[in-house]
Structure formats: structure tokens, C-alpha cells
Design an enzyme around this catalytic site. Structure first.
Site, PDB file in Angstrom:
ATOM      1  N   TRP A  31       0.807  -1.238   0.000  1.00 62.12           N
ATOM      2  CA  TRP A  31       0.000   0.000   0.000  1.00 62.12           C
ATOM      3  C   TRP A  31       0.840   1.288   0.000  1.00 62.12           C
ATOM      4  CZ3 TRP A  31      -4.942   1.694  -0.376  1.00 62.12           C
ATOM      5  CH2 TRP A  31      -5.218   2.988   0.112  1.00 62.12           C
ATOM      6  N   ASN A  33      -0.137   5.661   0.239  1.00 61.57           N
ATOM      7  CA  ASN A  33      -0.984   6.837   0.067  1.00 61.57           C
ATOM      8  C   ASN A  33      -0.138   8.101   0.070  1.00 61.57           C
ATOM      9  OD1 ASN A  33      -1.543   5.875   3.008  1.00 61.57           O
ATOM     10  ND2 ASN A  33      -2.533   7.839   3.153  1.00 61.57           N
ATOM     11  N   ASP A  34      -0.398   9.085   0.887  1.00 59.85           N
ATOM     12  CA  ASP A  34       0.180  10.429   0.695  1.00 59.85           C
ATOM     13  C   ASP A  34       1.702  10.459   0.490  1.00 59.85           C
ATOM     14  OD1 ASP A  34      -2.337  10.620   1.839  1.00 59.85           O
ATOM     15  OD2 ASP A  34      -1.710  11.861   3.514  1.00 59.85           O
ATOM     16  N   ASP A 154      -0.897  16.291  10.068  1.00 62.57           N
ATOM     17  CA  ASP A 154      -0.226  16.605   8.803  1.00 62.57           C
ATOM     18  C   ASP A 154       0.570  17.921   8.861  1.00 62.57           C
ATOM     19  OD1 ASP A 154      -1.640  14.331   8.125  1.00 62.57           O
ATOM     20  OD2 ASP A 154      -3.178  15.415   6.994  1.00 62.57           O
ATOM     21  N   GLU A 206      -7.124  18.182   5.408  1.00 61.57           N
ATOM     22  CA  GLU A 206      -5.965  17.313   5.551  1.00 61.57           C
ATOM     23  C   GLU A 206      -4.810  17.910   4.736  1.00 61.57           C
ATOM     24  OE1 GLU A 206      -7.366  12.916   6.402  1.00 61.57           O
ATOM     25  OE2 GLU A 206      -7.811  13.412   4.337  1.00 61.57           O
TER      26      GLU A 206
HETATM   27  C1  FRU Z   1      -4.690  11.914   3.879  1.00 58.80           C
HETATM   28  C2  FRU Z   1      -4.517  11.295   5.252  1.00 58.80           C
HETATM   29  C3  FRU Z   1      -3.807  12.225   6.212  1.00 58.80           C
HETATM   30  C4  FRU Z   1      -3.193  11.289   7.196  1.00 58.80           C
HETATM   31  C5  FRU Z   1      -2.826  10.108   6.313  1.00 58.80           C
HETATM   32  C6  FRU Z   1      -2.969   8.769   6.984  1.00 58.80           C
HETATM   33  O1  FRU Z   1      -4.844  10.961   2.883  1.00 58.80           O
HETATM   34  O2  FRU Z   1      -5.761  10.878   5.778  1.00 58.80           O
HETATM   35  O3  FRU Z   1      -4.642  13.195   6.823  1.00 58.80           O
HETATM   36  O4  FRU Z   1      -2.062  11.833   7.821  1.00 58.80           O
HETATM   37  O5  FRU Z   1      -3.676  10.158   5.192  1.00 58.80           O
HETATM   38  O6  FRU Z   1      -2.467   7.742   6.177  1.00 58.80           O
END
Ligand code: FRU
Length: 501
Positions: A31, A33-34, A154, A206
Site C-alpha cells: 500500500w 498513500n500520501d 499533517d 488534511e
Molecule cells: C490523507 C490522510 C492524512 C493522514 C494520512 C494517513 O490521505 O488521511 O490526513 O495523515 O492520510 O495515512
């Protein structure tokens, strides 16, 4: 942490999968994400990212890490942060940033434990491979009164004047706000109030970011902190504020002024209207503002598990202001180095019907075309560029451009024979124009990333099921495609290609 890490086998095992990108960054496995901690340090770019190393679904969030010399070719590095500190980050190392603290690489992130968010540091060395969590963690233990204990996350930090500034996303019962903190040493932080308030209830900002936009020359050198402090002194009225907003998942930008610890917006818009979220900007050593964003999946969880990976990063983009103070977004110049074989596209007018393009047949291309209105006075005046098209036309992804209305749309209704993927249309808006609009469309197996005159962009996920969904067709309705070029693009992951049978 910092153990030798060689995910070559994982990358090789996944290489060549039908939807695995050839020139976008995807995790070695599992996985992503950010994007986090973007920084150029001694010439080298570093990309950290929210990562579950165990499964291709969100959870047990670590910080993955890769480095690059050109923002295109990435080398996997050891996992940087693990969720291992009780009462600090044992339930997850959430998003954050990286700064150069006078030569000491320093990560600032949100630790999650027991549904509480706290702001934390990790201190690195010049290898970027050993990250120590100092005993002073967390550096911000509790949010200000009225702010939710979880919706407080964040951190984005920059050098300002003789100290450091930090914004943190936050939600209260009645609004969402971007909180401002100041510090002289990154360890002790003073809360200075909300730099910006979005007074809608049930919204959460976020990944907020605040960065100076204007008047920045190229090639001045210096690190992220130094170049940002220089711009802060000079251009208070040309700042960019970014936020990724729950629950709609819109990525909003605002251009405005930042003075007296308040941000006043003048213009706003959507940064990318596609499957795009949580982007982070940084100032590189040449002084440009580079943005990297997460491109989410649009396929169901079983398909992500079957694929063994989830999520990728959009192409790095350069952000700037034009002479009218409008935001421009373009892929960084380095992306042109991916161009290999070049093909001319035929000019296509409204009388021509659908024109099928013989060559190239490829799922990794860049297509550039200029769309003009014709004088027929018909409504609408659109050009449709069909990519990832099967010879029978049953599978195709259609990029529709309408200069008159100022829209670019990705129609995914026939992108995939798989019924379990998202198919809704996605549309980005720009100011309507009677002038020709130049579209740059990047296709990378399961990603279609479109830029219209650097004024609108849209990144969509699509999942063709047929091996021969690799064609191009063009048709128009009240518009013409004047000229165009297609390039086959190189893979940046050739080292991981499975050996030929
Ligand atoms: C945005 C978010 C952030 C958080 C992270 C967790 O996609 O929800 O706010 O830090 O992903 O994975």
C-alpha cells in the site's frame, strides 16, 4: 529501522502486471498513500510516503522512502519510520514533511496512538537511512482547545524569518482550520492561532501547505528552508495555500497573501479534479515549486489484493503564477526525457468522422494536441481523444476537450470490461477561451493524466482488460485538432523487468 532493504524481488515480481505503471512511482509492493517529506538535499530528491508494507490496503502506517536524481528514476530505500512508540505513534506514523535543519535532515510527522494525534520529529543523518525519534517527542502533545484530538494532523514546516513556522490541519465542532505554530528550534512550538478558517462544519483540511509563489528566480541554489525564507521576505502577497478536504476529497488551492500570521485568499480552484489527493509541494534547489500527489485506486479492494499493490504518485509538477496571477501546473521539464519514438498525429476536422491512428500502439504514451473551435457556430465544440482503445472500439478511455466551455473530461464509461471499477466521468474546468487549447495527455497503463494549457489538470485511473487496448482514435464535433504528436515513453523501471522466458 535502517536494516538493509532490497525490494528488487518484490518490484520484479510485480513488474509487467497489466496495470502497473511504467513511469509513475508506485510502491515496491503493497500500500501507498500520501507523499511525505519531499525534499532535495545535496542534489538528491527524497520521496517518503504513507506505506503499509504488509498488505495492499490502508493500515499500520509506516513511512516508505525512495530517492532520485531526476524526479523520474527512483531507488527504494529502507523504510524510514515505523509505528513503534507507545503513547506517541504506535498506531501509525501519519503524514508530514522534511526540512533541512542546518544540515540535519529532520522529519516532522503526526504520531497516532489511542485515537490521539501528536506532532513528532525524527532526526536523520546524511545517509537518510537512520532516523531517530528523539525523547522530546511528541513536540506538540495536545491541540488547542476546541480542536478534535484526532483531527489534528499533517504538519507542514518551513523556515520563516529567523525561526520555523508550521501549519497543521484541524477540525473543530463548527469548522476546519489551518493552525499556525512558531518555533526557534523545531522542538518547542508556540501556537499562534488559525492562519486560515474554512467555516463549513463537517469539513476537515488534511495535508495543508503554505508556500511562497512569486518572484522566485531559478538556479539560486540553497536548501528548502533557505529558499523559502528568502521568498517569505519578498512576496507576502503571492502565497499558495493547499488543502485536501474531507469528506469530498477535493484538493483545493487558494492564491492570496500571507501577512501578520493570516492568509487572505484572492483566487481559488481545484488543483486536480481526478483520483488525486493529499499532494505536497516543496521548493527544490533550483527554486522551483514541485508538487507530488497521490493517485488513488478506482478498483475494488479484491482487485488491489490480487494485484499486490495499491496507489501511485502523479508525475511531479511545477507550480507557478502567470502574469495575471493565475496558477499554472505543468509536469516538470524532466518528464520530456522519457520521450522515445515520435509519431505525428493527423489533423482532424468535424467532417472527418473518427480517425483511427495506426501508430503507436502502446499503453505508455504522451499525446500532445491542439484543439481549436471551428466557425460552424455549433454547440458543443469538442475534440475527443480516445486512448487505450481496443481495435473493436469496445474498450476506450475518452479525453474530451471543450475550449468554449472551458472543460476537459475523462469519460471512463467504456474504459474497462471489468464491472467492479469506477466509471464516473471526471471533469476539470478552466476559463473558457476562443483560443486554441493545447492538451498534454500522459497514458501509463492504469493512469491517464491530462493537462489543458497548464490551466487545468485531471488524473484518472482506468483498468483496461484487453491486451490490445493500446490504440488511439480522434474525433471532433464543432472543433478541430490542428496538429499533434505522440511519443512512446520509456519505462523508468527497466531494471525490474522480469527476464524474458
Ligand atoms: C490523507 C490522510 C492524512 C493522514 C494520512 C494517513 O490521505 O488521511 O490526513 O495523515 O492520510 O495515512
Amino acid at each position: 529501522m535502517g536494516a538493509p532493504y532490497d525490494p528488487t524481488d518484490e518490484r520484479t515480481a510485480l513488474a509487467g502486471g497489466p496495470h502497473r505503471p511504467a513511469y509513475h512511482f508506485a510502491p515496491p509492493t503493497n500500500w501507498l498513500n500520501d507523499p511525505n517529506g519531499l525534499i532535495q538535499f545535496d542534489g538528491t530528491y527524497h520521496l517518503f510516503y504513507q506505506h503499509n508494507p504488509a498488505e495492499p490496503v490502508w493500515g499500520d502506517i509506516h513511512w516508505g522512502h525512495a530517492r532520485s536524481e531526476d524526479l523520474l528514476h527512483w531507488t527504494d530505500e529502507p523504510i524510514a519510520l515505523e509505528p513503534d512508540s507507545p503513547n506517541v505513534d504506535a498506531d501509525g506514523c501519519f503524514s508530514g514533511c522534511a526540512v533541512d535543519d542546518d544540515g540535519v535532515p529532520t522529519l516532522v510527522y503526526t504520531g497516532i496512538d489511542d485515537d490521539r494525534a501528536r506532532q513528532c520529529l525524527a532526526i536523520g543523518d546524511e545517509t537518510f537511512r537512520r532516523w531517530e525519534k528523539p525523547s522530546v517527542n511528541p513536540v506538540v502533545e495536545t491541540p488547542p482547545p476546541g480542536v478534535d484530538r484526532f483531527d489534528f494532523r499533517d504538519p507542514f514546516v518551513w523556515r520563516e524569518g529567523d525561526g520555523w513556522s508550521m501549519v497543521v490541519g484541524a477540525a473543530t465542532e463548527s469548522d476546519s482550520r489551518v493552525l499556525l505554530y512558531r518555533s526557534s528550534d523545531l522542538r518547542e512550538w508556540e501556537y499562534r492561532g488559525a492562519v486560515f478558517v474554512d467555516d463549513r462544519p463537517d469539513v476537515m483540511w488534511e495535508c495543508p501547505a503554505l508556500v511562497a509563489l512569486g518572484g522566485r528566480g531559478r538556479g539560486r541554489g540553497g536548501d528548502q528552508g533557505r529558499s523559502q525564507s528568502r521568498s517569505w521576505n519578498q512576496n507576502r502577497d503571492q502565497y499558495l495555500m493547499l488543502g485536501s478536504l474531507l469528506p469530498t476529497r477535493a484538493v483545493r488551492y487558494y492564491v492570496g497573501s500571507y501577512a501578520d500570521e493570516r492568509f487572505e485568499p484572492r483566487r481559488e480552484g481545484i488543483l486536480d479534479a481526478g483520483d488525486f489527493y493529499a499532494p505536497q509541494p516543496f521548493v527544490d534547489e533550483s527554486g522551483r515549486i514541485v508538487l507530488v500527489g497521490w493517485v488513488e485506486e478506482a478498483r475494488a479492494e479484491p482487485a488491489q489484493r490480487a494485484a499486490g499493490w495499491s496507489g501511485l504518485m502523479a508525475l511531479p509538477r511545477e507550480l507557478s503564477l502567470d502574469e495575471d496571477g493565475r496558477l499554472r501546473t505543468a509536469p516538470v521539464d524532466e518528464v520530456r526525457r522519457l520521450r522515445e519514438l515520435e509519431y505525428e498525429l493527423p489533423a482532424v476536422g468535424p467532417e472527418d468522422g473518427t480517425v483511427f491512428v495506426d501508430q503507436p500502439r502502446s499503453e505508455t504514451i504522451e499525446l500532445v494536441a491542439t484543439v481549436s473551435e471551428t466557425d460552424t457556430g455549433t454547440e458543443p465544440s469538442t475534440a475527443s481523444l480516445s486512448v487505450l482503445r481496443s481495435p473493436d472500439g469496445l474498450e476506450e478511455t475518452v479525453v474530451r476537450v471543450d475550449p468554449d466551455r472551458g472543460t476537459v473530461t475523462v469519460d471512463r464509461s467504456r474504459s474497462s470490461d471489468d464491472p467492479a471499477v469506477e466509471t464516473h466521468e471526471q471533469t476539470a474546468h478552466f476559463e473558457p477561451t476562443a483560443d486554441p487549447v493545447t492538451v498534454r495527455c500522459f497514458v501509463d497503463r492504469s493512469v491517464v493524466e491530462v493537462y489543458a494549457d497548464e490551466r487545468a489538470c485531471l488524473t484518472s485511473r482506468v483498468y483496461p482488460t484487453r491486451a490490445d487496448s493500446t490504440g488511439i482514435a480522434i474525433s471532433t464535433d464543432g472543433a478541430s485538432v490542428d496538429d499533434g504528436t505522440v511519443w512512446e515513453l520509456a519505462s523508468v523501471w527497466d531494471d525490474f523487468a522480469p527476464s524474458p522466458a
